[in-house]
Design an enzyme around this catalytic site. Structure first.
Site, mmCIF file in Angstrom:
data_model
loop_
_atom_site.group_PDB
_atom_site.id
_atom_site.type_symbol
_atom_site.label_atom_id
_atom_site.label_comp_id
_atom_site.label_asym_id
_atom_site.label_seq_id
_atom_site.Cartn_x
_atom_site.Cartn_y
_atom_site.Cartn_z
ATOM 1 N N GLU A 1 0.387 5.189 0.694
ATOM 2 C CA GLU A 1 -0.529 6.197 1.231
ATOM 3 C C GLU A 1 -0.133 7.596 0.765
ATOM 4 O OE1 GLU A 1 -0.929 5.401 5.460
ATOM 5 O OE2 GLU A 1 -2.102 3.599 5.021
ATOM 6 N N CYS B 1 -4.340 0.718 -2.237
ATOM 7 C CA CYS B 1 -4.169 -0.582 -1.576
ATOM 8 C C CYS B 1 -3.080 -1.420 -2.267
ATOM 9 C CB CYS B 1 -5.454 -1.388 -1.649
ATOM 10 S SG CYS B 1 -6.797 -0.761 -0.660
ATOM 11 N N CYS C 1 -10.815 -3.627 -3.997
ATOM 12 C CA CYS C 1 -9.795 -4.540 -4.529
ATOM 13 C C CYS C 1 -10.444 -5.811 -5.071
ATOM 14 C CB CYS C 1 -8.759 -4.870 -3.455
ATOM 15 S SG CYS C 1 -7.648 -3.490 -3.123
ATOM 16 N N GLU D 1 -3.146 -4.592 -3.040
ATOM 17 C CA GLU D 1 -3.637 -5.532 -4.058
ATOM 18 C C GLU D 1 -3.755 -4.860 -5.415
ATOM 19 O OE1 GLU D 1 -4.803 -4.913 -1.057
ATOM 20 O OE2 GLU D 1 -5.835 -6.619 -0.170
ATOM 21 N N ASN E 1 0.824 -1.207 0.000
ATOM 22 C CA ASN E 1 0.000 0.000 0.000
ATOM 23 C C ASN E 1 0.854 1.251 0.000
ATOM 24 O OD1 ASN E 1 0.499 -0.987 2.666
ATOM 25 N ND2 ASN E 1 -1.133 0.275 3.515
HETATM 26 N N1 THU Z 1 -5.350 -1.535 2.541
HETATM 27 C C1 THU Z 1 -4.816 -2.350 1.593
HETATM 28 O O1 THU Z 1 -3.668 -2.153 1.136
HETATM 29 N N2 THU Z 1 -5.567 -3.378 1.138
HETATM 30 C C2 THU Z 1 -6.826 -3.656 1.561
HETATM 31 O O2 THU Z 1 -7.464 -4.542 1.013
HETATM 32 C C3 THU Z 1 -7.394 -2.918 2.685
HETATM 33 C C4 THU Z 1 -6.656 -1.712 3.103
HETATM 34 C C5 THU Z 1 -4.550 -0.397 2.992
HETATM 35 C C6 THU Z 1 -5.099 0.947 2.583
HETATM 36 C C7 THU Z 1 -4.528 1.844 3.643
HETATM 37 O O3 THU Z 1 -3.233 2.265 3.230
HETATM 38 C C8 THU Z 1 -4.391 0.955 4.863
HETATM 39 O O4 THU Z 1 -4.497 -0.374 4.399
HETATM 40 C C9 THU Z 1 -5.464 1.192 5.924
HETATM 41 O O5 THU Z 1 -6.732 1.122 5.387
#
Ligand code: THU
Length: 160
Positions: A64, A73, A115, A75, A62
């Site tokens: 941010e 995310c 995702c 995925e 991920n």
């Molecule tokens: N996140 C993912 O990378 N994949 C998911 O399926 C759920 C959430 C990440 C997004 C964000 O950076 C952090 O987790 C908190 O939500």
């Protein structure tokens, strides 16, 4: 009116030692990339590793952003990376893991709805199921035989 039941199933493993060798290898790639996530705001790091039919492993974590909704995310980072480098790829499996610097994540963390929708596009197009294997940082691991097992009543191009 009648109530209908949607059938879905998954395999549950107690810990990494129970995973088949190829799934464990893929999960280890997901763990490696999870540790490189850019998650300064949520402190929740996610790693995803895809196994392609050509044997290549594509990873993503991920990413941010100070403008929170601009983050992405793990995925989707991984599947888009794979889709852009290998346009006609077949994805065999995806391993996903999440860890937090605030709390120990010991429940399996499934992919978020967006995702699942994104991944479903690729599974439908390739006409072959994608196995999804997911965990937290420690503890149980869930494995489904397809993405659509996680997304009943899904939306696809046939509605357009
Ligand atoms: N996140 C993912 O990378 N994949 C998911 O399926 C759920 C959430 C990440 C997004 C964000 O950076 C952090 O987790 C908190 O939500």
């Amino acid at each position: 009116m009648k109530k209908i039941t949607v059938d879905t199933s998954a395999f549950l493993f107690n810990d990494l030692s129970e995973l088949p060798k190829d799934d464990l290898e893929l999960m280890n790639s997901a763990i490696k990339t999870r540790n490189k996530a850019y998650a300064p705001y949520s402190k929740f790091s996610v790693g995803a590793a895809l196994l392609l039919s050509n044997g290549k492993i594509i990873t993503g974590n991920n990413q941010e952003n100070a403008a929170y909704p601009s983050g992405m995310c793990a995925e989707r980072v991984a599947i888009w990376k794979a889709g852009s480098d290998f346009p006609n790829m077949i994805v065999k499996k995806i391993a996903i893991t999440a860890a937090s610097s605030i709390t120990k994540v010991s429940k399996p963390v499934g992919p978020c709805g967006a995702c699942r929708q994104t991944l479903s596009e690729y599974e439908i197009n390739q006409k072959e199921p994608i196995e999804i294997i997911f965990m937290g940082e420690v503890g149980q691991i869930v494995k489904t035989e397809s993405l659509l097992a996680l997304l009943p009543f899904s939306f696809d191009s046939s509605y357009l």
